[in-house]
Write an enzyme that holds these catalytic residues in place. Sequence first.
Site, short mmCIF file in Angstrom:
data_model
loop_
_atom_site.label_atom_id
_atom_site.label_comp_id
_atom_site.label_asym_id
_atom_site.label_seq_id
_atom_site.Cartn_x
_atom_site.Cartn_y
_atom_site.Cartn_z
N LYS A 53 86.06 62.45 13.06
CA LYS A 53 84.93 61.79 13.12
C LYS A 53 84.54 60.86 14.42
O LYS A 53 85.48 59.90 14.42
CB LYS A 53 84.47 61.42 12.05
CG LYS A 53 82.82 60.74 11.74
CD LYS A 53 82.33 60.33 10.59
CE LYS A 53 83.32 59.12 9.95
NZ LYS A 53 82.72 58.81 8.60
N CYS A 70 74.52 56.62 24.52
CA CYS A 70 74.19 58.09 24.88
C CYS A 70 73.99 58.89 23.33
O CYS A 70 74.66 58.56 22.42
CB CYS A 70 75.59 58.85 25.35
SG CYS A 70 75.45 60.51 25.43
N CYS A 72 72.94 62.16 23.56
CA CYS A 72 72.86 64.03 23.80
C CYS A 72 74.52 64.45 23.65
O CYS A 72 74.49 65.48 23.94
CB CYS A 72 72.47 64.22 25.31
SG CYS A 72 73.67 63.72 26.48
N CYS A 81 75.45 56.05 27.93
CA CYS A 81 74.65 56.90 28.68
C CYS A 81 75.18 57.04 30.24
O CYS A 81 75.29 55.99 30.75
CB CYS A 81 73.44 56.74 28.61
SG CYS A 81 72.21 57.87 29.45
N HIS A 85 72.34 63.39 30.24
CA HIS A 85 70.97 63.86 29.57
C HIS A 85 69.76 64.59 30.23
O HIS A 85 69.11 65.57 29.82
CB HIS A 85 70.45 63.02 28.74
CG HIS A 85 69.59 61.77 29.22
ND1 HIS A 85 70.58 60.70 29.64
CD2 HIS A 85 68.27 61.67 29.83
CE1 HIS A 85 69.66 59.75 30.30
NE2 HIS A 85 68.55 60.39 30.38
FE1 FES Z 1 73.49 61.39 26.95
FE2 FES Z 1 72.00 59.87 28.42
S1 FES Z 1 71.65 60.28 26.43
S2 FES Z 1 73.89 60.95 29.01
#
Ligand code: FES
Length: 105
Positions: A53, A70, A72, A81, A85
Amino acid sequence: MMEFYKNLSAGDWAALLPFGVACAAVGFGAKIFIDKKLGGTPVNLSLRKNESKIADSFDIEDIGNKAVFCRCWRSAKFPYCDGSHNAHNAATGDNVGPLIVKKKD
Ligand code: FES
């Protein structure tokens, strides 16, 4: 009810076999369908897969004035990030973006 099964001959059981196989196939197909509809695809495709996890913790004092996290799961700098994304959203039609934590101005 159990008496019914005891009285079936081998031929009766053989005749019921296709029905049993068909029921099992329908159940198995339904399970695959439901798994796909209810999240059978993992969100995390490649990041830190050796961990059971992924959970990160930061002290708010160490973040500074602003940190961009991040959401995504495509960033090469995860948990931060890196803008990946944008490519993910363009390729999939998704609309995910980062979590931005900052001090009040
Ligand atoms: Fe994942 Fe930006 S939210 S790279």
